[in-house]
Design an enzyme around this catalytic site. Structure first.
Site, PDB file in Angstrom:
ATOM      1  N   TYR A 140     -12.936  23.741 -20.988  1.00 55.03           N
ATOM      2  CA  TYR A 140     -12.024  24.883 -21.141  1.00 55.03           C
ATOM      3  C   TYR A 140     -11.679  25.459 -19.770  1.00 55.03           C
ATOM      4  O   TYR A 140     -10.515  25.734 -19.470  1.00 55.03           O
ATOM      5  CB  TYR A 140     -12.651  25.962 -22.025  1.00 55.03           C
ATOM      6  CG  TYR A 140     -11.722  27.128 -22.314  1.00 55.03           C
ATOM      7  CD1 TYR A 140     -10.558  26.949 -23.069  1.00 55.03           C
ATOM      8  CD2 TYR A 140     -11.993  28.412 -21.826  1.00 55.03           C
ATOM      9  CE1 TYR A 140      -9.699  28.008 -23.327  1.00 55.03           C
ATOM     10  CE2 TYR A 140     -11.145  29.473 -22.080  1.00 55.03           C
ATOM     11  CZ  TYR A 140     -10.002  29.268 -22.832  1.00 55.03           C
ATOM     12  OH  TYR A 140      -9.148  30.321 -23.087  1.00 55.03           O
ATOM     13  N   ALA A 164       2.769  30.268 -31.646  1.00 57.71           N
ATOM     14  CA  ALA A 164       3.174  31.653 -31.932  1.00 57.71           C
ATOM     15  C   ALA A 164       2.906  32.061 -33.377  1.00 57.71           C
ATOM     16  O   ALA A 164       3.382  33.093 -33.818  1.00 57.71           O
ATOM     17  CB  ALA A 164       4.653  31.831 -31.601  1.00 57.71           C
ATOM     18  N   ASN A 165       2.137  31.259 -34.105  1.00 57.70           N
ATOM     19  CA  ASN A 165       1.902  31.590 -35.509  1.00 57.70           C
ATOM     20  C   ASN A 165       0.754  32.573 -35.700  1.00 57.70           C
ATOM     21  O   ASN A 165       0.540  33.094 -36.786  1.00 57.70           O
ATOM     22  CB  ASN A 165       1.628  30.326 -36.332  1.00 57.70           C
ATOM     23  CG  ASN A 165       0.466  29.517 -35.786  1.00 57.70           C
ATOM     24  OD1 ASN A 165       0.618  28.798 -34.814  1.00 57.70           O
ATOM     25  ND2 ASN A 165      -0.694  29.670 -36.384  1.00 57.70           N
ATOM     26  N   THR A 166      -0.005  32.835 -34.621  1.00 52.83           N
ATOM     27  CA  THR A 166      -1.136  33.746 -34.765  1.00 52.83           C
ATOM     28  C   THR A 166      -1.494  34.308 -33.391  1.00 52.83           C
ATOM     29  O   THR A 166      -0.888  33.936 -32.387  1.00 52.83           O
ATOM     30  CB  THR A 166      -2.361  33.020 -35.393  1.00 52.83           C
ATOM     31  OG1 THR A 166      -3.407  33.961 -35.618  1.00 52.83           O
ATOM     32  CG2 THR A 166      -2.884  31.912 -34.476  1.00 52.83           C
ATOM     33  N   GLY A 167      -2.448  35.233 -33.376  1.00 48.09           N
ATOM     34  CA  GLY A 167      -3.022  35.718 -32.114  1.00 48.09           C
ATOM     35  C   GLY A 167      -2.024  36.342 -31.152  1.00 48.09           C
ATOM     36  O   GLY A 167      -1.071  37.016 -31.548  1.00 48.09           O
ATOM     37  N   ILE A 168      -2.267  36.081 -29.871  1.00 50.40           N
ATOM     38  CA  ILE A 168      -1.466  36.669 -28.803  1.00 50.40           C
ATOM     39  C   ILE A 168      -0.010  36.197 -28.894  1.00 50.40           C
ATOM     40  O   ILE A 168       0.923  36.973 -28.685  1.00 50.40           O
ATOM     41  CB  ILE A 168      -2.071  36.285 -27.429  1.00 50.40           C
ATOM     42  CG1 ILE A 168      -3.485  36.878 -27.299  1.00 50.40           C
ATOM     43  CG2 ILE A 168      -1.194  36.764 -26.280  1.00 50.40           C
ATOM     44  CD1 ILE A 168      -4.264  36.353 -26.099  1.00 50.40           C
ATOM     45  N   GLY A 169       0.163  34.926 -29.227  1.00 54.19           N
ATOM     46  CA  GLY A 169       1.512  34.358 -29.303  1.00 54.19           C
ATOM     47  C   GLY A 169       2.373  35.038 -30.349  1.00 54.19           C
ATOM     48  O   GLY A 169       3.560  35.305 -30.127  1.00 54.19           O
TER      49      GLY A 169
HETATM   50  N1  NAP Z   1      -8.356  35.573 -26.977  1.00 54.14           N
HETATM   51  C1  NAP Z   1      -8.827  35.727 -25.742  1.00 54.14           C
HETATM   52  O1  NAP Z   1      -9.755  36.502 -25.517  1.00 54.14           O
HETATM   53  C2  NAP Z   1      -8.219  34.949 -24.595  1.00 54.14           C
HETATM   54  C3  NAP Z   1      -8.763  35.131 -23.312  1.00 54.14           C
HETATM   55  C4  NAP Z   1      -8.211  34.425 -22.248  1.00 54.14           C
HETATM   56  C5  NAP Z   1      -7.156  33.548 -22.476  1.00 54.14           C
HETATM   57  N2  NAP Z   1      -6.655  33.367 -23.745  1.00 54.14           N
HETATM   58  C6  NAP Z   1      -5.536  32.401 -23.934  1.00 54.14           C
HETATM   59  O2  NAP Z   1      -4.547  32.975 -24.765  1.00 54.14           O
HETATM   60  C7  NAP Z   1      -3.787  31.935 -25.393  1.00 54.14           C
HETATM   61  C8  NAP Z   1      -3.555  32.299 -26.864  1.00 54.14           C
HETATM   62  O3  NAP Z   1      -4.790  32.247 -27.536  1.00 54.14           O
HETATM   63  P1  NAP Z   1      -5.215  33.234 -28.723  1.00 54.14           P
HETATM   64  O4  NAP Z   1      -6.338  34.029 -28.219  1.00 54.14           O
HETATM   65  O5  NAP Z   1      -4.036  33.911 -29.296  1.00 54.14           O
HETATM   66  O6  NAP Z   1      -5.841  32.153 -29.750  1.00 54.14           O
HETATM   67  P2  NAP Z   1      -5.484  31.729 -31.256  1.00 54.14           P
HETATM   68  O7  NAP Z   1      -5.405  32.912 -32.127  1.00 54.14           O
HETATM   69  O8  NAP Z   1      -6.475  30.662 -31.591  1.00 54.14           O
HETATM   70  O9  NAP Z   1      -4.026  31.089 -31.102  1.00 54.14           O
HETATM   71  C9  NAP Z   1      -3.856  29.860 -30.464  1.00 54.14           C
HETATM   72  C10 NAP Z   1      -2.524  29.253 -30.858  1.00 54.14           C
HETATM   73  O10 NAP Z   1      -2.405  27.976 -30.241  1.00 54.14           O
HETATM   74  C11 NAP Z   1      -2.032  27.036 -31.217  1.00 54.14           C
HETATM   75  N3  NAP Z   1      -2.444  25.666 -30.926  1.00 54.14           N
HETATM   76  C12 NAP Z   1      -3.701  25.183 -30.762  1.00 54.14           C
HETATM   77  N4  NAP Z   1      -3.657  23.857 -30.589  1.00 54.14           N
HETATM   78  C13 NAP Z   1      -2.351  23.481 -30.655  1.00 54.14           C
HETATM   79  C14 NAP Z   1      -1.664  22.261 -30.566  1.00 54.14           C
HETATM   80  N5  NAP Z   1      -2.313  21.090 -30.425  1.00 54.14           N
HETATM   81  N6  NAP Z   1      -0.312  22.250 -30.663  1.00 54.14           N
HETATM   82  C15 NAP Z   1       0.356  23.397 -30.833  1.00 54.14           C
HETATM   83  N7  NAP Z   1      -0.231  24.600 -30.943  1.00 54.14           N
HETATM   84  C16 NAP Z   1      -1.581  24.634 -30.851  1.00 54.14           C
HETATM   85  C17 NAP Z   1      -2.678  27.533 -32.487  1.00 54.14           C
HETATM   86  O11 NAP Z   1      -2.083  26.928 -33.613  1.00 54.14           O
HETATM   87  P3  NAP Z   1      -2.931  26.771 -35.017  1.00 54.14           P
HETATM   88  O12 NAP Z   1      -2.991  28.125 -35.610  1.00 54.14           O
HETATM   89  O13 NAP Z   1      -2.109  25.801 -35.802  1.00 54.14           O
HETATM   90  O14 NAP Z   1      -4.265  26.228 -34.631  1.00 54.14           O
HETATM   91  C18 NAP Z   1      -2.397  29.015 -32.366  1.00 54.14           C
HETATM   92  O15 NAP Z   1      -1.078  29.285 -32.760  1.00 54.14           O
HETATM   93  C19 NAP Z   1      -4.579  30.651 -25.172  1.00 54.14           C
HETATM   94  O16 NAP Z   1      -3.934  29.891 -24.171  1.00 54.14           O
HETATM   95  C20 NAP Z   1      -5.924  31.134 -24.665  1.00 54.14           C
HETATM   96  O17 NAP Z   1      -6.544  30.209 -23.801  1.00 54.14           O
HETATM   97  C21 NAP Z   1      -7.163  34.050 -24.795  1.00 54.14           C
END
Ligand code: NAP
Ligand code: NAG
Length: 334
Positions: free
Chosen positions: A210, A57-62
C-alpha cells in the site's frame, strides 16, 4: 410535576461530581472532534459547462467529491467497476444536487483492457474533460493479482491510473486550463519503490505494498506535472486525512476483536467522507492554485488545505522518472 423536579434536583445534587466529569468529558470529545474536523474547501467556484471524471466514485471520498462537483454544476462521470453500486450513487447524487448531468461509466482499474475501453469511450463521446480525479483505491488486500498479473495495490492505485491519465491527456490539453487530481496518502511517507521487485513477489506484505502504491501516486504527480509544463494542465496529489470509508474492508477482518475494542474510542476521531473530500475538492477547484503544479496537499493548521512538503523519497526526481519509464513499459505505453 413537583415530584419529578424534586427527584431531578436530588439526583443532580447527589451525582454532581460524576455529572460534571461526564459533561466535561463529553464537551472535550466534541471540541476535539470539531478541531480535528479540519480543512474545508471554501471556494464557491461554479463548474457549469465543465466535465469532471472521478474514479471509484460509488462510495467513500469519491462519492462525496462527485456530489460536490455536481452541486457546482459540472457534468460528472462516475467511473466505477460495480455498475449497480455506481447507478445507486448516481441517483443519490442527482437527487441531492438537483443536477441531472451525472453519468456512470464502467472502469475496472485492475484490467488494462477496461482502462483502455473507458478512455476510448471518453475520447469518443465527451467534448471535454476539465478535471480528472484519480480517487479509486484498494488498501492492504491479500496477495492478489490484477487481470494483467500485476500486484493488486500497485496495479489499481498506480498503474491503472497511470494508463488512464495518459490516455486522457489529449482531451485534458484540449480543455485547458484543466487539472489532474491524484488521491495519495500519508502512507507514502513510509513507502519506497521496490524497483527490483515491483510486484513484491519475493516477500509480499500488505502494508509495504500500500505504501509503495501511495508513494508512486506522489512521484507520478511530480513527473506528470513536469511533462505537462506549459500545456495548461496542472497536477495535484494529496492526503485526504483519516476518513471513515470502506477502505479498511480488507484490513479490518484481520484485526483481532480485542484490538478493535481498544481502538473503539479512536473511531470517534475518524473523519466523515464529507470532511475527507475537502482536500480533493480544494485541489480540483481552488482558484489560487490554478497555476501551481506538481505539489502535494494536505490539511495544515486547523481549517486550511495547503501544499505540504511530502516525504524525501517523494521528492526524488530520478526515481520519479524511473517509475514513469517502468510504468510505461508495464502498461504497454513505451
Ligand atoms: N479513508 C482514508 O482514511 C484514506 C486515507 C488516505 C488515503 N485514502 C485514499 O482515498 C482514496 C479513496 O478511498 P476511500 O477511503 O474513499 O475508500 P473506499 O470507500 O473503499 O472507496 C474506494 C473506491 O475505489 C474503488 N475501487 C477499488 N478498486 C477498484 C478497481 N479495481 N477499479 C475501479 N474502482 C476501484 C471502490 O469501488 P468498489 O466499491 O466497487 O470496491 C470504491 O469506489 C483511495 O485512493 C485511498 O487510498 C483514504
Ligand atoms: C494563472 O495564469 C493565467 C495566465 O497566465 C492568469 O491569467 C491568471 O491570472 C493566473 N492565476 C493565478 C491565480 O495566478
Amino acid at each position: 410535576m413537583q415530584n419529578y423536579a424534586e427527584l431531578m434536583k436530588d439526583f443532580v445534587e447527589r451525582h454532581a461530581t460524576g455529572l460534571t466529569v461526564a459533561f466535561v468529558a463529553g464537551a472535550s470529545v466534541l471540541a476535539l472532534r470539531r478541531w480535528l474536523a479540519g480543512a474545508v474547501c471554501r471556494s464557491k467556484v461554479r463548474l457549469d459547462g465543465k466535465t469532471v471524471l472521478i474514479t471509484g466514485a460509488n462510495t467513500g471520498i469519491g462519492k462525496e467529491t462527485a456530489l460536490d462537483m455536481a452541486r457546482r454544476g459540472a457534468r460528472v462521470i462516475l467511473a466505477c467497476r460495480d455498475m449497480t453500486r455506481a447507478r445507486i450513487a448516481a441517483d443519490e447524487i442527482r437527487q441531492k444536487s438537483g443536477n441531472g448531468n451525472v453519468v456512470v461509466k464502467k472502469l475496472d482499474l485492475a484490467s488494462l483492457q477496461s482502462v483502455r475501453d473507458l478512455a476510448r469511450d471518453v475520447q469518443e463521446n465527451e467534448d471535454r474533460l476539465d478535471i480528472l480525479i484519480n480517487n479509486a483505491g484498494i488498501m492492504m488486500c491479500p496477495k492478489w493479482k490484477t487481470a494483467d498479473g500485476f500486484e493488486m495495490q500497485f496495479g489499481v492505485n498506480h498503474l491503472g491510473h497511470f494508463l488512464l491519465t495518459n490516455c486522457l491527456l489529449d482531451l485534458l490539453k484540449k480543455s485547458a486550463p484543466s487539472r489532474v487530481v491524484i488521491v495519495s496518502s500519508l502512507a507514502h511517507e513510509k513507502g519506497r519503490i521496490h524497483f527490483d521487485d515491483i510486484n513484491l513477489d519475493k516477500d509480499y506484505q500488505r502494508e509495504r505494498s500500500y505504501r509503495q502504491s501511495k508513494l508512486a501516486n506522489v512521484l507520478f504527480g511530480r513527473e506528470l506535472a513536469k511533462r505537462l509544463e506549459g500545456t495548461g494542465v496542472t497536477v495535484y496529489s494529496l492526503h485526504p486525512g483519516v476518513i471513515r470509508t470502506e477502505l479498511g474492508r480488507h484490513l479490518l477482518p484481520t484485526i483481532p476483536l480485542w484490538k478493535k475494542a481498544i481502538a473503539m474510542p479512536f473511531y470517534l476521531l475518524i473523519k466523515t467522507p464529507w470532511e475527507g473530500a475537502q482536500t480533493t475538492i480544494y485541489c480540483a477547484v481552488e482558484e489560487s492554485i490554478a497555476n501551481v503544479s506538481g505539489l502535494y496537499y494536505r490539511q495544515v493548521h486547523l481549517r486550511d488545505c495547503a501544499d505540504k512538503t511530502p516525504a524525501p523519497q517523494a521528492l526524488d526526481d530520478a526515481a520519479a522518472k524511473k517509475l514513469w519509464d517502468l510504468s510505461a513499459s508495464m502498461v504497454g505505453l513505451a
